[in-house]
Design an enzyme around this catalytic site. Structure first.
Site, short mmCIF file in Angstrom:
data_model
loop_
_atom_site.label_atom_id
_atom_site.label_comp_id
_atom_site.label_asym_id
_atom_site.label_seq_id
_atom_site.Cartn_x
_atom_site.Cartn_y
_atom_site.Cartn_z
N PHE A 162 0.58 -1.46 0.31
CA PHE A 162 -0.05 0.19 0.01
C PHE A 162 0.62 0.94 0.21
CE2 PHE A 162 0.74 0.28 4.53
CZ PHE A 162 0.99 1.41 4.94
N LYS A 186 -1.32 -6.74 -9.61
CA LYS A 186 -2.59 -6.92 -7.99
C LYS A 186 -2.00 -6.19 -7.11
CE LYS A 186 -2.91 -8.78 -4.58
NZ LYS A 186 -3.42 -8.10 -3.25
N GLU A 267 10.71 -8.06 -2.74
CA GLU A 267 11.09 -6.30 -2.34
C GLU A 267 10.36 -6.77 -1.49
OE1 GLU A 267 13.19 -4.53 -2.91
OE2 GLU A 267 13.60 -4.68 -5.41
N LEU A 268 10.64 -7.02 0.16
CA LEU A 268 10.40 -7.21 1.66
C LEU A 268 10.33 -5.82 2.85
CD1 LEU A 268 10.72 -10.93 1.20
CD2 LEU A 268 8.59 -9.64 0.26
N CYS A 301 9.96 1.21 3.18
CA CYS A 301 10.45 -0.05 3.62
C CYS A 301 11.54 0.74 4.09
CB CYS A 301 10.36 -0.43 2.36
SG CYS A 301 10.90 0.33 0.96
N GLY A 463 14.94 7.16 0.62
CA GLY A 463 15.02 8.43 -0.53
C GLY A 463 15.80 8.32 -1.77
#
Ligand code: NAD
Length: 514
Positions: A162, A186, A267-268, A301, A463
Site C-alpha cells: 500500500f 495485483k 522486495e520485503l 520500507c 529516499g
C-alpha cells in the site's frame, strides 16, 4: 472529497468501480465485496466486487496472447509506448497525487514525488529500450562466435504494497514492457483506486496507438492476497512474480513460486539503521534523521528505525531529535505545511502501540508515540512519532519491523561494535553512516561494513533515486528493481555459439571421430 472526485473525473474513472482490467476493458469480479477507506478520515472511497481466483485464468490467457505479439515488436517501439505513458503521467501529475494522498495518506509533496518516480522510471525505461545489451565473449574455437542475447521472458505477475501504490508498479511495469513482457498487477487491497488510475492512464495511451499495442500487456486484478495473490503466485504462465510487501507475504509467495520452479523478485520488509560517529556533521545528521524516521509517517520500507549513536553525542542527538518530533506538524496530508499524515489504518496504530509497550517492558524509555485527535480530521489514526532510548545493546523489539514512526536509539563505543549491532537484525534493506572521516565511511561501504542492499554515507537510508538498483538482502528478499541492470530479471538470456567455419572443433579440445 471534491478534490478526489474531480481528480478521478479528469482521469476518466467512472463511479462504478470494476475489479478486472485488461487494457481499457473492465469487468466486475466474482469475489467478495471490498471496501476501500481513506486513512485521512476513514471515509469510504471505493466499493469493488473483488476479483477472485476464478477470474485469474481469463487475464492469464489474454496476457499470454499479448505476449506472442509484444515480444516481436522491436524494443525501441515498445519504448515509444512507455515514453507516452510517462508523458501522460506528467500531464496528470497533480490528479494522480491527489488519489495517492486520499488512499495512502501521503502528504502532497510526497505524493507528487511518488508520481515523479513513475515519470522518472518511464524515462529510464525509454533509454533502456535501446540498451538491452548482450555480451560477445572470446571463444576458444576458431571460426566461431560466442555471444549472449536477451529475450522477453513472458507475462509478469506484480504484487504491490500500500505504501508506494503507484511507483513500485511502475518500477516493474516500465521495465517489463520495454523488455517485451506483459504485466498483470495485483495492487494492495488498501489502494485499489491508485491502481485503477494508473491503468486508466495506460489505457488512454493505448487508445492513441490503436492496433499497435495489445491490450493484454497491461492488466489489473483488484483482489486479496489470499486468493488473487496466491493464484498468481501458483500460475505456471507467469515465469516471474515480483512481490513487494511484508517478509511474511514474501515467504508465502516464494514458496509457491519455487514449488513450480518459477522466478521470484522479492522486495520485503526493512529494519534500517544509521550510525552516527563522533565526526558527523550534526546539522546535516539531525535533518537526515528526521526525514528518514518520520517521512510517510514511518511507513516506508526504508524508514530509519534504528539510530546507533556514539555515546559522546547520544544525549545531544536525542535532545535535538526529540524536540523536533514534539513540534512536527501532523494532520491532514493535503494541507500545506503538514509534514506527517495518518497511519494507514487502525491495525497499524495498534501494532505501533504494541511495539511501544514491548519496548518499555524491555527497558526502553519512550518519548511520544500517542494518538493525536485534536486539530486532525476525525476518523484517521494520527500519531506523534516516538523516540525510544535503550541503554542495553540488543533488545528484541529492535529486531522487528513495525510499520510506524518509531525510532529506537542505541549507543555504542567502538565503530566495529556499531557495525555489528547494525547488522544484527534479520532484514537487510537500507543503511547509512553519518561521518566526515573517510576511513569510517569506506569501512561502512566495504565487505566488512553494512550488510544491506543500500549503503549510504551522509544521507539517511530512505529516499532512493530510480537510477540505482533498489532492494535488500536477508529477510528483505534479495531482489533488485528499478535502475542499473535490474532489467535482466525481466528477460531470459540465451548463450549462442555460432560456427562459421567448415570444421567442427569441440570445446575443451575433445576428439570424437566418427
Ligand atoms: P503486505 O505484505 O500486507 O501486502 C503486500 C501485498 O501482498 C498486497 O498486495 C497483499 O494483498 C499481498 N499478499 C498478502 N499475502 C499474500 C499471499 N499469501 N500471497 C500473495 N500475495 C499476498 O504489505 P503492506 O502492509 O501492504 O506493506 C508494508 C510492507 O511492505 C512492509 O513490510 C514494507 O517494508 C514492505 N515494503 C517493501 C518494499 C521494498 O521495496 N523492499 C517497498 C514497499 C513496501
Amino acid at each position: 472529497m471534491s478534490d478526489l472526485k474531480s481528480a478521478l473525473q479528469r482521469l476518466g474513472i467512472a463511479a462504478d468501480h470494476r475489479a478486472i482490467w485488461i487494457g481499457g476493458e473492465s469487468k466486475i469480479g466474482s469475489g467478495a465485496t471490498l471496501i476501500g477507506r481513506s486513512p485521512i478520515d476513514g471515509s469510504t472511497l471505493s466499493t469493488f466486487t473483488a476479483a477472485s481466483t476464478a477470474d485469474v485464468s481469463r487475464v492469464l490467457s489474454s496476457s499470454r496472447e499479448a505476449f506472442q505479439i509484444w515480444r516481436d515488436i522491436p524494443a525501441p517501439a515498445r519504448g515509444e509506448f512507455v515514453r507516452r505513458v510517462g508523458n501522460r503521467f506528467r500531464e496528470l501529475k497533480s490528479e494522480l497525487a491527489t488519489v495517492i494522498s486520499w488512499e495512502a495518506g501521503k502528504i502532497t509533496q510526497e505524493a507528487l514525488g511518488e508520481v515523479q518516480e513513475v515519470i522518472d522510471i518511464c524515462d529510464f525505461a525509454v533509454g533502456l529500450s535501446r540498451q538491452l545489451y548482450g555480451l560477445t565473449i572470446a571463444t576458444e574455437r576458431p571460426g566461431h562466435r560466442l555471444a549472449e542475447q536477451w529475450h522477453p521472458l513472458g507475462p509478469i505477475g506484480v504484487i504491490t504494497a500500500f505504501n508506494f501504490p503507484m511507483a513500485v508498479w511502475a518500477w516493474n511495469a516500465a521495465l517489463a514492457w520495454v523488455c517485451g513482457d506483459p504485466v498483470i498487477w495485483k495492487p494492495s487491497e488498501k489502494t485499489p483506486l491508485c491502481a485503477i488510475a494508473c491503468q486508466a492512464v495506460v489505457a488512454s495511451v493505448m487508445k492513441e496507438m490503436p492496433n499497435e499495442i495489445p491490450p493484454g500487456i497491461s492488466s489489473v486484478l483488484i483482489g486479496t492476497g489470499s486468493d488473487v495473490g496466491e493464484a498468481l503466485s501458483a500460475a505456471p504462465e507467469l515465469p516471474l512474480i515480483s512481490a513487494t510487501g511484508s517478509t511474511r507475504m514474501g515467504q508465502a509467495v516464494a514458496q509457491r513460486v519455487a514449488a513450480r520452479l518459477g522466478r521470484s523478485l522479492l522486495e520485503l520488509g526493512g529494519n534500517n539503521g544509521m550510525i552516527v560517529t563522533p565526526s558527523a556533521d550534526l546539522e546535516l545528521t539531525i535533518r537526515a534523521i528526521v526525514f528518514s524516521a518520520v517521512g510517510t509517517c514511518g511507513q516506508r520500507c526504508t524508514t530509519l528505525r534504528r539510530l546507533i549513536v556514539h555515546e559522546s553525542l547520544a544525549d545531544e542527538v536525542v535532545r535535538r531529535t526529540k524536540s523536533i518530533f514534539e513540534r512536527l506538524p501532523i494532520g491532514d496530508p493535503r494541507q500545506t505545511g503538514t509534514l506527517i499524515g495518518p497511519l494507514i489504518d487502525e491495525a497499524a496504530f495498534r501494532a505501533m502501540q504494541h511495539a511501544l509497550q514491548q519496548a518499555q517492558s524491555e527497558g526502553g524509555i519512550v518519548h511520544g508515540g500517542a494518538r493525536i485527535t485534536e486539530g486532525v480530521p476525525a476518523g484517521g489514526f494520527y500519531v506523534r512519532p516516538a523516540l525510544v532510548e535503550f541503554s542495553q545493546p540488543s533488545p528484541s523489539i529492535v529486531r522487528e519491523e513495525t510499520f510506524a514512526p518509531i525510532l529506537y536509539v542505541l549507543r555504542y563505543r567502538e565503530l566495529a561494535e556499531a557495525i555489528a549491532m547494525h547488522n544484527d537484525v534479520p532484514q537487510g534493506l537500507a543503511s547509512s553512516i553519518m561521518t566526515t572521516d573517510v576511513r569510517e565511511a569506506e569501512l561502512f561501504c566495504s565487505a566488512a561494513g553494512s550488510d544491506c542492499g543500500i549503503v549510504n554515507v551522509n544521507v539517511g537510508p530512505s529516499g532512493a533515486e530510480i537510477g540505482g538498483a533498489f532492494g535488500g538482502e536477508k529477510a528483505t528478499g534479495g531482489g533488485r528493481e528499478s535502475g542499473s541492470d535490474s532489467w535482466k530479471a525481466y528477460m531470459r538470456r540465451t548463450t549462442n555459439t555460432i560456427n562459421y567455419s567448415r570444421d567442427l572443433p569441440l570445446a575443451q579440445g575433445i576428439r570424437f571421430e566418427v
